[in-house]
Write a protein that holds these residues in place. Sequence first.
Motif, PDB file in Angstrom:
ATOM      1  N   GLU A 196       0.813  -1.217   0.000  1.00 49.32           N
ATOM      2  CA  GLU A 196       0.000   0.000   0.000  1.00 49.32           C
ATOM      3  C   GLU A 196       0.849   1.273   0.000  1.00 49.32           C
ATOM      4  O   GLU A 196       0.348   2.365  -0.220  1.00 49.32           O
ATOM      5  CB  GLU A 196      -0.987   0.017   1.182  1.00 49.32           C
ATOM      6  N   SER A 197       2.146   1.117   0.251  1.00 48.44           N
ATOM      7  CA  SER A 197       3.051   2.268   0.286  1.00 48.44           C
ATOM      8  C   SER A 197       3.745   2.525  -1.045  1.00 48.44           C
ATOM      9  O   SER A 197       4.430   3.527  -1.198  1.00 48.44           O
ATOM     10  CB  SER A 197       4.112   2.058   1.371  1.00 48.44           C
ATOM     11  N   ALA A 198       3.572   1.624  -1.980  1.00 48.60           N
ATOM     12  CA  ALA A 198       4.254   1.742  -3.271  1.00 48.60           C
ATOM     13  C   ALA A 198       3.930   3.074  -3.934  1.00 48.60           C
ATOM     14  O   ALA A 198       2.777   3.450  -4.082  1.00 48.60           O
ATOM     15  CB  ALA A 198       3.860   0.589  -4.182  1.00 48.60           C
ATOM     16  N   GLY A 199       4.969   3.789  -4.291  1.00 46.85           N
ATOM     17  CA  GLY A 199       4.818   5.058  -4.996  1.00 46.85           C
ATOM     18  C   GLY A 199       4.444   6.239  -4.121  1.00 46.85           C
ATOM     19  O   GLY A 199       4.283   7.346  -4.622  1.00 46.85           O
ATOM     20  N   ALA A 200       4.287   6.030  -2.813  1.00 44.84           N
ATOM     21  CA  ALA A 200       3.855   7.120  -1.929  1.00 44.84           C
ATOM     22  C   ALA A 200       5.017   7.775  -1.187  1.00 44.84           C
ATOM     23  O   ALA A 200       4.800   8.717  -0.433  1.00 44.84           O
ATOM     24  CB  ALA A 200       2.841   6.588  -0.916  1.00 44.84           C
ATOM     25  N   GLY A 201       6.231   7.287  -1.401  1.00 46.47           N
ATOM     26  CA  GLY A 201       7.370   7.775  -0.636  1.00 46.47           C
ATOM     27  C   GLY A 201       7.584   9.272  -0.696  1.00 46.47           C
ATOM     28  O   GLY A 201       7.677   9.935   0.343  1.00 46.47           O
ATOM     29  N   GLN A 202       7.621   9.838  -1.883  1.00 49.19           N
ATOM     30  CA  GLN A 202       7.866  11.281  -1.999  1.00 49.19           C
ATOM     31  C   GLN A 202       6.712  12.086  -1.420  1.00 49.19           C
ATOM     32  O   GLN A 202       6.917  13.093  -0.759  1.00 49.19           O
ATOM     33  CB  GLN A 202       8.126  11.691  -3.455  1.00 49.19           C
ATOM     34  N   TRP A 203       5.496  11.630  -1.668  1.00 51.37           N
ATOM     35  CA  TRP A 203       4.309  12.302  -1.119  1.00 51.37           C
ATOM     36  C   TRP A 203       4.412  12.337   0.409  1.00 51.37           C
ATOM     37  O   TRP A 203       4.151  13.360   1.033  1.00 51.37           O
ATOM     38  CB  TRP A 203       3.049  11.576  -1.575  1.00 51.37           C
ATOM     39  N   ARG A 204       4.803  11.218   1.004  1.00 47.47           N
ATOM     40  CA  ARG A 204       4.939  11.153   2.460  1.00 47.47           C
ATOM     41  C   ARG A 204       6.083  12.038   2.953  1.00 47.47           C
ATOM     42  O   ARG A 204       5.938  12.711   3.973  1.00 47.47           O
ATOM     43  CB  ARG A 204       5.146   9.708   2.904  1.00 47.47           C
ATOM     44  N   LEU A 205       7.178  12.039   2.240  1.00 49.50           N
ATOM     45  CA  LEU A 205       8.303  12.906   2.621  1.00 49.50           C
ATOM     46  C   LEU A 205       7.890  14.380   2.553  1.00 49.50           C
ATOM     47  O   LEU A 205       8.270  15.175   3.414  1.00 49.50           O
ATOM     48  CB  LEU A 205       9.509  12.657   1.711  1.00 49.50           C
ATOM     49  N   ASP A 206       7.094  14.725   1.560  1.00 48.42           N
ATOM     50  CA  ASP A 206       6.635  16.106   1.408  1.00 48.42           C
ATOM     51  C   ASP A 206       5.736  16.546   2.563  1.00 48.42           C
ATOM     52  O   ASP A 206       5.578  17.742   2.804  1.00 48.42           O
ATOM     53  CB  ASP A 206       5.882  16.280   0.083  1.00 48.42           C
ATOM     54  N   ARG A 207       5.144  15.611   3.280  1.00 48.70           N
ATOM     55  CA  ARG A 207       4.244  15.939   4.396  1.00 48.70           C
ATOM     56  C   ARG A 207       4.984  16.159   5.715  1.00 48.70           C
ATOM     57  O   ARG A 207       4.375  16.565   6.704  1.00 48.70           O
ATOM     58  CB  ARG A 207       3.191  14.832   4.601  1.00 48.70           C
TER      59      ARG A 207
END
Length: 173
Positions: free
Chosen positions: A125-136
């Motif tokens: 479920e975390s695939a591809g969400a790394g940068q979005w999460r870092l941006d938060r």
Amino acid sequence: MVIWLNGTFGAGKTTTAGELVALLPEARIFDSEQVGSMLRHVLDSVPVDDFQQWPPWRGLVVETIGQLLDYLGGTLVVPQTVLVERYWTEIRDGLAAAGIPVHHVLLHADDAALVHRIETDTKPESAGAGQWRLDRLAAYREALPWLRREAEVVDTTRLPPDRVARTVAGRVG
């Protein structure tokens, strides 16, 4: 009662929730993001950056928690990031008005640990969400003053999830 596990991505909310329900009799995880998913098809004409911006999400989370606890009893563990103080106040006050005790726990980790956890997360479920999460992370840092005021802080930087869960369980009784 409700144990609300707050914190940013990588703090350990989901993992701690799983460990916590194993420790507490009659505890269940309530994923309030599912309320946002339910609303998405109805409110798609009301664009937002985050489903928490929809007032119905906040009200329905409170109502759903009340309904679930009336039906099931026990404890609901809610692993959900809430970084807008006004949203938290609305949820907290709604639960209080319903007579539902809430233990608000902030799972906190230092920046290096958060970045490492986000960058090495391999859950599907975390695939591809790394940068979005870092941006938060910046929004999380901005929210820390009120979060520290409103929640009991548990530092997860160097604690394994089972110890974090035991710490939380010990603090909520």
